[in-house]
Design a protein around this motif. Structure first.
Motif, PDB file in Angstrom:
ATOM      1  N   SER A 129       2.072 -27.911 -14.110  1.00  0.00           N
ATOM      2  CA  SER A 129       2.216 -26.505 -13.756  1.00  0.00           C
ATOM      3  C   SER A 129       0.873 -25.790 -13.754  1.00  0.00           C
ATOM      4  CB  SER A 129       3.160 -25.822 -14.754  1.00  0.00           C
ATOM      5  OG  SER A 129       4.427 -26.439 -14.734  1.00  0.00           O
ATOM      6  N   SER A 130       0.293 -25.619 -12.586  1.00  0.00           N
ATOM      7  CA  SER A 130      -0.922 -24.811 -12.470  1.00  0.00           C
ATOM      8  C   SER A 130      -0.575 -23.386 -12.871  1.00  0.00           C
ATOM      9  CB  SER A 130      -1.432 -24.842 -11.030  1.00  0.00           C
ATOM     10  OG  SER A 130      -1.816 -26.154 -10.683  1.00  0.00           O
ATOM     11  N   ASN A 184       5.232 -15.228 -17.916  1.00  0.00           N
ATOM     12  CA  ASN A 184       5.950 -16.350 -17.319  1.00  0.00           C
ATOM     13  C   ASN A 184       5.436 -17.665 -17.881  1.00  0.00           C
ATOM     14  OD1 ASN A 184       7.066 -18.359 -15.781  1.00  0.00           O
ATOM     15  ND2 ASN A 184       6.758 -17.334 -13.830  1.00  0.00           N
ATOM     16  N   ASN A 185       6.214 -18.254 -18.767  1.00  0.00           N
ATOM     17  CA  ASN A 185       5.846 -19.557 -19.300  1.00  0.00           C
ATOM     18  C   ASN A 185       6.761 -20.644 -18.752  1.00  0.00           C
ATOM     19  OD1 ASN A 185       3.672 -18.646 -20.907  1.00  0.00           O
ATOM     20  ND2 ASN A 185       5.140 -17.812 -22.353  1.00  0.00           N
ATOM     21  N   ASN A 186       7.410 -20.340 -17.645  1.00  0.00           N
ATOM     22  CA  ASN A 186       8.259 -21.347 -17.017  1.00  0.00           C
ATOM     23  C   ASN A 186       7.424 -22.469 -16.440  1.00  0.00           C
ATOM     24  OD1 ASN A 186      10.611 -19.876 -17.461  1.00  0.00           O
ATOM     25  ND2 ASN A 186      10.213 -18.608 -15.669  1.00  0.00           N
ATOM     26  N   LYS A 187       8.044 -23.610 -16.293  1.00  0.00           N
ATOM     27  CA  LYS A 187       7.407 -24.720 -15.627  1.00  0.00           C
ATOM     28  C   LYS A 187       7.272 -24.398 -14.136  1.00  0.00           C
ATOM     29  CE  LYS A 187       6.885 -27.739 -18.890  1.00  0.00           C
ATOM     30  NZ  LYS A 187       5.512 -28.129 -19.196  1.00  0.00           N
ATOM     31  N   GLY A 188       6.343 -25.072 -13.492  1.00  0.00           N
ATOM     32  CA  GLY A 188       6.121 -24.875 -12.067  1.00  0.00           C
ATOM     33  C   GLY A 188       4.882 -24.039 -11.849  1.00  0.00           C
ATOM     34  N   ASP A 189       4.292 -24.159 -10.657  1.00  0.00           N
ATOM     35  CA  ASP A 189       3.035 -23.460 -10.387  1.00  0.00           C
ATOM     36  C   ASP A 189       3.211 -21.948 -10.361  1.00  0.00           C
ATOM     37  OD1 ASP A 189       1.844 -25.899 -10.229  1.00  0.00           O
ATOM     38  OD2 ASP A 189       1.804 -25.957  -8.053  1.00  0.00           O
ATOM     39  N   GLN A 190       2.134 -21.245 -10.725  1.00  0.00           N
ATOM     40  CA  GLN A 190       2.140 -19.787 -10.669  1.00  0.00           C
ATOM     41  C   GLN A 190       2.215 -19.319  -9.213  1.00  0.00           C
ATOM     42  OE1 GLN A 190      -0.528 -21.521 -10.500  1.00  0.00           O
ATOM     43  NE2 GLN A 190      -2.372 -20.332 -10.062  1.00  0.00           N
ATOM     44  N   PHE A 239      11.343 -25.857 -13.195  1.00  0.00           N
ATOM     45  CA  PHE A 239      11.019 -26.967 -12.324  1.00  0.00           C
ATOM     46  C   PHE A 239      12.182 -27.935 -12.291  1.00  0.00           C
ATOM     47  CE2 PHE A 239       8.989 -30.996 -11.287  1.00  0.00           C
ATOM     48  CZ  PHE A 239       8.311 -30.607 -10.163  1.00  0.00           C
ATOM     49  N   ASN A 289      11.068 -32.455  -7.533  1.00  0.00           N
ATOM     50  CA  ASN A 289       9.635 -32.662  -7.747  1.00  0.00           C
ATOM     51  C   ASN A 289       8.795 -31.862  -6.763  1.00  0.00           C
ATOM     52  OD1 ASN A 289       7.480 -33.763  -9.162  1.00  0.00           O
ATOM     53  ND2 ASN A 289       7.244 -35.466  -7.725  1.00  0.00           N
ATOM     54  N   ASP A 346       7.266 -27.686  -5.880  1.00  0.00           N
ATOM     55  CA  ASP A 346       7.103 -26.328  -6.372  1.00  0.00           C
ATOM     56  C   ASP A 346       7.365 -25.272  -5.302  1.00  0.00           C
ATOM     57  OD1 ASP A 346       6.649 -26.293  -9.050  1.00  0.00           O
ATOM     58  OD2 ASP A 346       4.508 -26.589  -8.892  1.00  0.00           O
TER      59      ASP A 346
END
Lengths: 430, 430, 430
Positions: free
Chosen positions: A51-52, C162-168, C204, C209, C211
């Motif tokens: 996660s970027s 936002n501390n969720n998985k996945g790119d910002q 995510f 797989n 984003d």
């Protein structure tokens, strides 16, 4: 009496870019300090998604107060909207270079693991230190230094962040650094650290009602702790040693650390057998004695892991200077650029078995195919090549840019080979 | 205008070991304060395992600001990595000894429950106060005192920590203390407190869509709240009164509090019946009317609990001194040792039924064996004998050591008889 | 060097009721600031139960430090016992009216969404702004203003919370305000803002797989976000514009904002089909191609929502004054009363289908009855009429009282028609 007022005589001082108020009689000093780390990380991921993110990775408030020979420090972090107690201690300044500290503070182990992240050369510590360094413990420590010698030792009883059920652990950790050469243009240091630890309980199993086998040691490092991650359950003891060296010559520096750990493990096979109650299943031939468990599932033998890094730096606009009181480098002056390279090798594997289908069997393939287990630890290993540029805007602000290239080898992520990590940080300290 | 600058005229002051900045015209005062409690606890547990631990149990940042007759205080705790809003209020200083306060602050109830933990004689309050004391509420209060009289009253609407669904509760709480004898060598005080409370909602049950029966009162004290723990659901009202007394004679002190509580309970039997829908199960003979529920499961009668403690102290190196503005003792001077003993009796049982197999039936054993229920509360009871030594290093630092011996009697932990608790605290306040 | 001490020359200053320390050479400034919002809310609810409550809704500590042309601000909120990083930035003061900022700060969008809640006329922002305003982002911004012109722009990469998985995600947001008339007794401003946003990942999905389709946009406002709440999954882009106007004439003010948003959506139909694997179910006639998903469940067409509010104010005891550096109103002086009315219309519906039984089908009733779906968004709509009274006790303290009457229309809460909300706040800032 506890109250006295002095008009017109307070002084304000800004050592290291902080703010310090001193009462007229010098008996009282208060400093207010803070920190912001504004971070961005972009992953050039391979197969496993990472996660970027941009984030305020660390933000802190702190106060230090000093009354004569006593001082106290409070520092709390709020990075990523989570509370983390950082330095929180009471210190007795026996002499200028001899102090006793009680509370939450860094256990003295190696260079990076005992140094504030604001003074590290790279953004965060090397994988070596992330995996096997220590960090802060709650305990009692003593530090003494001279121009050439630095020694620190302490006894600790677990971390402030462990709120799991079960009794705390304890540790004793010591570090010595010796810097025989300290010329104007050359500084050379060697040092070593050692820690013996009884790990903390990691929760409590009601059915065993025992605090001896519920302890865990985790070594984890790197991107989201995915590719370097060794978890050792049933940990009985944890010993680690570290060798460090540092050399400074004008604008050049070389720094290296080697860390090795040995974790012993055991399980409560007697209670397990009592709980499984084979007498109730008289037709069962197995298990019939405690030793049957390790015989089939594998022995909980000792686990050894090791790692090291070497890094070299070049300063443009300043020379490296040594600080005896911390046994490390002083902050370069405003306007300086710093360029760094690092090679890190972290190996969290201790395998003597056969891996297939997501689990370990005995090294003997036939036994493994028969279904027997093996308690090897496969935490993964990685060679990491890193580059960094730092710009020191002032005593308070610095800009950091890092690139890591990781060559990973982890059987839990078999398709991931090479991971790139580009990181930037704007670091404000006062 | 809101901006004015004075050069060279700020004063710094350290009352009670804190730090206070005052502007030249005295119109403005800011203090910065903080706290660290470094705690260790070791349990000599009986059968139920308790988690011995060291921790940073409380760590705080605070600021107070005063502008003329108004002041505001902010104080937030971060102990064990959790945020807890502590004092957070706006105060109007009508006269020196007459103040109005709005915000989050201690409800005026008894001695220990309305006093900062930093001034308590032992580490934490007695079981009496832990179980039935109050703590902070969000509300509006008024306090007035003279040399001999102290009175404080307020209305409150729940706690700042309750983020459960459902409407808040409310309470009114008042305390008076009268100290007719205040000679140089003898001080004698008696006092009483009373509170009436509608408990806060403890979540919301969608199927009943009603805020009247979702309220709960919990009384809990002692090691991990395991052996003293009474939870009263369906609480309708909660009344408590407290008697306090304090006597000081030179280096001797005697302090005692008695607290009694009465909680009324009810449930929404009509909605329950509607929901159980007996009409759909026409062959069912039960339940057919709301009263069938209490008739079978037991009446939700009122619950009464009571507790008291008596403690005696001896100061080595100072005499006890009385503070009219807090109606309590001043902090002993630096260098003093304090020795204390305490006896606490806390009884959280209100039982009129028969206990067997983990549940309560009616007192009539035959009815109980028939399966009928009883709504007795068995929170456990304990006699606790405690010893303490305090060393007051300075206005800012003290060292505490406590030992508690608990004689427990709780049917949920039938095998636990005697618990020993050894506690130490290093307490830093500024 | 980084350390210099000046005796007797520190100054203390209290602009806007805060506290600022300045070193003798003016090179160093530190301010300490804090906030308490003591809130009470009582709901006159309709059918759905709402939780009336008192709370410490916001409590903050903050520090600002300035060294020459650079400054840093740290501000962390602890309202309701939760940590929220607020302003946390480094700023370069290129010129007095031209600044670069990096860190966490307000994206420049509209009036209310870019203004501290302490300066808003009502308790909290209008539903318009709650639903479609922005708040703080982590990024880099530039602000420039003259007497008549105010412009601010920035690029941002997601929120700190936002501390969720996945790119910002990322966004670019800009605001201009023009105030051609600025007489002593009349001020008139118009302005506009625009933002283009790629939403942040909201977790995510391991099975895809990817984003690109795990992003979400949520618009929510009002009591517990129950009656105004639009959640758009698979969000690809999010564009919003805002028009603002402000007029001040002596003790009268008029303020209005109009905001409109367009969110594009998409899903990964190819991966879905691969995962559903129709080849393995050869007797299945459906789905056989990616387009089958939107054909049956409904197209993920663009969603448009819009909202506006108009508010009028009257000051008793002061006149409204304009502040060019913020493009908004200055705080009225101590002792002033302010009376306000507001009308807000927020419409979070974008419906082209048929609603029945809790879900949407196509607008064509026969297709809908056949079971086909429709991807309309029903976030609800509301007309809200509000009254407010403010009393400015001093630069530090104000008292607020609000009443909102909401006329709601939300198919998820079909029985709720009219909601009353009575709110009070005691606001302390320093």
């Amino acid at each position: 009496s506890g109250a006295n007022a002095q008009e017109n005589k307070i002084s304000v001082d800004n050592p290291n870019g902080g703010i310090k108020l001193t009462s007229a009689d010098k008996e009282y000093q208060v400093s207010i300090n803070g920190r912001i780390y504004m971070d961005g990380v972009h992953y050039f991921d391979d197969v496993t998604d990472l996660s970027s993110d941009v984030s305020i990775d660390d933000i802190r408030f702190g106060t230090s107060v000093r009354w004569g020979k006593w001082s106290a420090k409070i520092n709390v972090g709020f990075g990523n909207d989570e509370v983390k107690i950082k330095d929180a201690f009471l210190r007795y300044h026996h002499k200028k270079n001899s102090t006793f500290t009680v509370g939450n503070f860094f256990e003295p182990f190696g260079i990076e693991a005992a140094e504030s992240s604001k003074n590290l050369r790279f953004i965060g510590a090397s994988n070596t230190t992330q995996a096997m360094g220590i960090g802060r413990g709650v305990g009692l420590g003593y530090t003494y230094y001279t121009q050439k010698f630095y020694g620190s030792t302490g006894i600790f009883a677990g971390t402030v962040d462990n709120n799991n059920k079960g009794d705390q652990g304890f540790s004793t950790t010591s570090k010595v650094a010796y810097t025989p050469i300290q010329n104007e243009d050359f500084v050379f240091q060697v040092g070593g650290s050692f820690t013996y630890r009884k790990p903390e309980a990691n929760g409590f199993n009601e059915s065993f009602n025992d605090d001896d086998y519920n302890r865990v040691v985790e070594f984890a490092a790197g991107p989201e702790h995915k590719f370097l991650n060794a978890t050792m359950n049933g940990a009985q003891s944890d010993m680690r040693f570290n060798f460090q060296t540092l050399a400074l010559k004008g604008p050049f520096m070389l720094q290296a650390e080697y860390t090795q750990a040995k974790v012993t493990r055991d399980d409560d096979y007697v209670s397990k057998l009592m709980k499984d109650g084979p007498l109730y299943y008289v037709t069962y031939a197995w298990p019939v004695k405690p030793q049957d468990y390790p015989d089939w599932y594998g022995e909980l033998r000792d686990i050894e892991t090791k790692a090291y890094y070497v890094q070299a730096g070049f300063l443009l606009g300043d020379n490296y200077k040594y600080n005896s009181s911390t046994a490390y480098i002083k902050r370069p002056k405003a306007g300086a650029f710093e360029f760094l390279v690092r090679y890190d090798h972290t190996d969290l594997n201790d395998i003597d078995g056969t891996y297939f289908n997501g689990a370990y069997g005995p090294a003997d393939l036939n036994a493994a195919l028969g279904g027997a287990g093996n308690m090897s630890i496969q935490g993964g290993k990685a060679d990491t090549y890193s580059l960094a540029v730092n710009y020191y805007l002032s005593s308070n602000v610095m800009f950091r840019l890092n690139y890591d290239y990781m060559d990973v080898d982890n059987q839990k992520h078999p398709l991931d080979k090479n991971i790139g990590v580009l990181k930037g940080r704007i670091q404000v300290n006062f």
